[in-house]
Design an enzyme around this catalytic site. Structure first.
Site, PDB file in Angstrom:
ATOM      1  N   ASP A 242       1.359  -1.217  -0.222  1.00 56.35           N
ATOM      2  CA  ASP A 242      -0.036  -0.105   0.070  1.00 56.35           C
ATOM      3  C   ASP A 242       1.334   0.957   0.559  1.00 56.35           C
ATOM      4  O   ASP A 242       0.153   2.680  -0.275  1.00 56.35           O
ATOM      5  CB  ASP A 242      -0.950   0.078   1.500  1.00 56.35           C
ATOM      6  CG  ASP A 242      -1.833  -1.152   1.258  1.00 56.35           C
ATOM      7  OD1 ASP A 242      -2.429  -1.307   0.058  1.00 56.35           O
ATOM      8  OD2 ASP A 242      -2.141  -1.407   2.036  1.00 56.35           O
TER       9      ASP A 242
ATOM     10  N   HIS B 110      -6.281 -10.783  -4.188  1.00 54.23           N
ATOM     11  CA  HIS B 110      -4.767 -10.717  -3.961  1.00 54.23           C
ATOM     12  C   HIS B 110      -3.725 -10.463  -4.982  1.00 54.23           C
ATOM     13  O   HIS B 110      -2.531 -11.389  -5.092  1.00 54.23           O
ATOM     14  CB  HIS B 110      -4.667 -12.194  -3.212  1.00 54.23           C
ATOM     15  CG  HIS B 110      -5.361 -11.017  -1.604  1.00 54.23           C
ATOM     16  ND1 HIS B 110      -6.917 -11.144  -1.203  1.00 54.23           N
ATOM     17  CD2 HIS B 110      -4.966 -11.711  -0.690  1.00 54.23           C
ATOM     18  CE1 HIS B 110      -6.814 -10.598  -0.082  1.00 54.23           C
ATOM     19  NE2 HIS B 110      -5.331 -10.481   0.290  1.00 54.23           N
TER      20      HIS B 110
ATOM     21  N   HIS C 112      17.958  -5.858 -28.865  1.00 53.74           N
ATOM     22  CA  HIS C 112      17.244  -4.271 -28.371  1.00 53.74           C
ATOM     23  C   HIS C 112      16.086  -4.879 -28.089  1.00 53.74           C
ATOM     24  O   HIS C 112      14.601  -4.336 -27.969  1.00 53.74           O
ATOM     25  CB  HIS C 112      16.668  -4.143 -29.767  1.00 53.74           C
ATOM     26  CG  HIS C 112      17.715  -3.679 -30.904  1.00 53.74           C
ATOM     27  ND1 HIS C 112      18.604  -3.757 -31.638  1.00 53.74           N
ATOM     28  CD2 HIS C 112      17.541  -1.673 -30.996  1.00 53.74           C
ATOM     29  CE1 HIS C 112      19.458  -3.112 -31.383  1.00 53.74           C
ATOM     30  NE2 HIS C 112      18.828  -1.715 -31.541  1.00 53.74           N
TER      31      HIS C 112
END
Length: 746
Positions: free
Chosen positions: A137, A269, A634
């Protein structure tokens, strides 16, 4: 978390500590026995790329009671443990500090009960605590980023990108709910990174009539031609009275009032899972190493601290001061003081929110008194992730400021050919998540094409400002134009460079757009390469990375991928170093870790090429290990931009246009019946950079002395300080065995 665990174990062993795993969090500390085991160097091999935590985590009711903490203290003292590293949220860290404060009393009680001896108590008389914040969070005050947050953003953006495709196909509106019961950081950065049409976060509740505003905005966007609508919600979204706003309620409002086909997606989740991002791995390595050093230097009077990220520095801050600030956020939210709540979240959170507010408008403000200026936007150099996000943000910010953005295709070559187009709001819709360079990107610089021709095009299209997004060539191009101002007044306009290159080799900034995406691409490929050896014992991979002469990618990918060595131009090496690395790998194979990873920057040495190093390892490793080589090429430049690059590109471009607008406003005059901008001060030709925690505008003429033009490098590079950490975490050597390593640790 595993990167942090690995760093604590290896740095601890390196400085001479005995290191113990405590499995299942505080519950394992209370239960003791097999839950507390000594770790060795090879215990943490191969865990840096794993999600979750190999030592487990659990909520523990027993530890909340003194009786439980008494058991935990007994288990630690019996093993001689008096230093504790805690990785968790504010609850876990508060519990650790409580444990530390009670420590002397707990030991006294244990001695009286006869569970430990007076000698054991004396040897462990003080408990030192260092914390690291592990939380997706990013809700802990005192650190710019918590361990796990960047990875969660990767999972969220993967889901948003996938949903965007179906939303566009079916002309749907999606309401997406992300985690964040009390903190809206994930939702806010996601909204910036995907260009969400509406945002709900607990720190910034919507206005009382938010339903009407939201529906009007979504309706205007659909009328303007947008085929999708994205609403991002934090699970803890509330209105200004503190009432919950649910995703299903938002869906019903949109469906009923607008008739849009609206769907709800709750990510749940999935945000906690998956392999960690490169940023989180490097963050875990740095914080884990710093935690050990903090314990090494701790005294009985040292307060419990938490290792935090301040800009690009790992620093120690007082644990309880951070906990108190975090709790102040909840108190401010409860009182409805949301402005204070945003401020307490920190400068980064506040800046993100301000920029989202700016870009969330649909129509520019009507100001008939304001002069409309033309702002040219181009890419110069090789394509890099984040270019399109920056162009989108720049174009829309210019429109919102009442100016006209011009897209200049194919860099200065396109300008010389007159390939310019007026950009409207919807022209850049959906660009924020696109890789590559939609405007095209050429390396050609103005001096090569001829400055008179470039000046004539500036005049023809009446360009009042220029924004260039690109790498070293972009910086050098603005420097050429700035130095030519005395000869060409057309170049006397505000000019800004946004550094955007995977090489991270532009002076004036610590991070360039595109480097984070490239770093994640390299790390992911290295994970796959190592996994390919799971069925083949004793194999070493030599991997070549891009970066020109700059070793940033090789070094940071080495940290993130758990490499055994990373060869770069900035740090000279020779045959003795190569031989030492071969011997290290041979020793590693004997100890049971049967694969190795060597990274080489593409221009680290003209003689020790990738082929040479590969052949050397093949020859010297005969009978011990085999070798393979991979040149990544690349693929490091491709792919969708990472959340970090989308967010950084959006913010830097918005700030650049605001800077340009101010300079134009302060330096215009009437000439020949038209309004022209004319300025030749050094601070009107700048490079915008991120240094520590601050966005700075540095005059390109000042940066000239800080630049190695021969090798296209800044003369000072902050990340070189991470080189000793890479060596320490890769090689099993104690400071007591290796002369001079003490200096490296410091």
């Amino acid at each position: 978390m595993n990167a942090a665990v690995r760093a604590v174990v290896r740095m601890g062993i390196h400085v001479g500590f005995r290191v113990y795993y405590i499995h299942e969090g505080y519950q394992g500390m209370v239960d003791g026995a097999d839950n507390i085991k000594e770790a060795i160097w090879t215990s943490v091999s191969g865990i840096i790329q794993q999600g979750g935590t190999v030592i487990g985590s659990a909520r523990c009711q027993d530890f909340r009671e003194r009786a439980g903490r008494l058991k935990a203290a007994a288990n630690l003292v019996k093993l001689g443990i008096s230093n504790l590293v805690v990785i968790g949220g504010d609850g876990s860290l508060t519990g650790a500090n409580c444990f530390r404060q009670e420590w002397a009393g707990l030991l006294e009680e244990l001695v009286k009960k006869g569970e430990i001896t007076a000698e054991q108590s004396k040897n462990c008389s003080h408990l030192n605590i260092v914390g690291m914040v592990g939380s997706i969070d990013n809700d802990f005050c005192g650190t710019d980023m918590t361990i796990g947050c960047d990875t969660a953003l990767h999972r969220i953006m993967e889901s948003v990108d996938a949903i965007t495709t179906t939303a566009q196909s079916h002309q749907r509106t999606f309401v997406m709910e992300v985690m964040g019961r009390h903190c809206g950081y994930l939702a806010l950065v996601t909204a910036l990174a995907c260009g969400a049409d509406w945002l709900f976060i607990p720190e910034w509740p919507p206005e009382a009539d938010w339903e009407d505003h939201m529906c009007r905005r979504l309706s205007e966007l659909r009328t303007a031609g947008s085929r999708l609508g994205i609403v991002i919600m934090a699970e803890g979204a509330i209105d200004q009275k503190g009432n919950a706003i649910t995703s299903n309620r938002v869906k019903e409002i949109i469906s009923t009032r607008l008739g849009h086909d609206t769907r709800v997606t709750v990510l749940g989740h999935v945000q906690r899972g998956g392999n960690p991002s490169a940023f989180d791995r490097v963050l875990g390595c740095r914080m884990g190493a710093e935690a050990v050093l903090a314990l090494l230097e701790a005294t009985p009077d040292t307060p419990a601290c938490v290792v935090s990220l301040d800009g690009n520095q790992a620093v120690r801050v007082n644990l309880m001061e951070c906990v108190e600030r975090t709790q102040q956020v909840a108190a401010a939210m409860k009182k409805g003081n949301f402005e204070n709540c945003v401020s307490l979240r920190g400068r980064s959170f506040k800046n993100n929110l301000e920029i989202y507010k700016i870009l969330s408008h649909v129509k520019p403000p009507n100001n008939p008194q304001q002069h409309v200026f033309n702002i040219g936007i181009m890419n110069v150099g090789a394509p890099a992730a984040g270019m399109n996000a920056a162009v989108r943000s720049a174009a829309r910010t210019a429109i919102l400021n009442g100016h006209q953005p011009y897209a200049i295709y194919e860099g200065f070559e396109g300008l010389a050919e007159g390939r310019l187009k007026k950009l409207q709001w919807m022209d850049v819709g959906g660009w924020v998540g696109s890789g590559g360079a939609k405007l095209g990107a050429k390396r050609t610089q103005p001096a090569k094409l001829g400055l008179p021709q470039i000046a004539s095009k500036f005049k023809e299209f009446n360009l009042s400002a220029l924004l260039i997004i690109g790498g070293f060539e972009a910086y050098d191009s603005v420097l050429q134009l700035a130095e030519a101002r005395p000869q060409y007044k057309e170049f006397c306009i505000p000019m800004v460079v946004i550094p955007c290159t995977i090489s991270n080799n532009v002076p004036g900034t610590e991070f360039s757009l595109g480097t984070d995406t490239a770093l994640n691409a390299i790390t992911d490929i290295c994970d796959r390469i190592k996994q390919s050896a799971s069925g083949t014992k004793r194999r070493v991979f030599v991997v070549e990375t891009m970066g020109g002469y700059c070793g940033y990618l090789a070094t940071l990918a080495g940290l993130a991928g758990g490499a055994d060595a990373a060869y770069i131009f900035e740090e000279r090496f020779g045959m003795r170093d190569l031989q030492n690395d071969v011997e290290h790998l041979a020793k590693k194979m004997v100890e049971g870790v049967e694969r190795g990873l060597i990274l080489r920057n593409e221009k680290c040495n003209e003689n020790y090429t990738t082929d040479f190093i590969y052949q050397l390892y093949c020859e010297e490793g005969k009978g011990i290990f085999s070798a393979r080589k991979n040149v990544l090429g690349h693929m490091q430049q491709g792919g969708c931009p990472s959340p970090f690059d989308r967010n950084l590109g959006t913010k830097l471009a918005a700030k650049s246009v605001a800077f340009i607008a101010e300079k134009m406003h302060n330096n215009y005059k009437e000439e020949g019946g038209r309004i022209v901008v004319e300025c030749n001060e050094e601070d009107t030709a700048c490079l915008i950079g991120l240094n520590r925690r601050t966005v700075q505008f540095s005059p390109v003429t000042h940066l000239k002395s800080q630049t190695d033009f021969q090798h296209r490098l800044p003369r000072e590079q902050w990340w070189l300080k991470l080189r000793p950490l890479l060596r320490i975490l890769a090689k099993h050597e104690s400071v007591y065995e290796v002369e001079g390593e003490e200096t490296s640790i410091e």
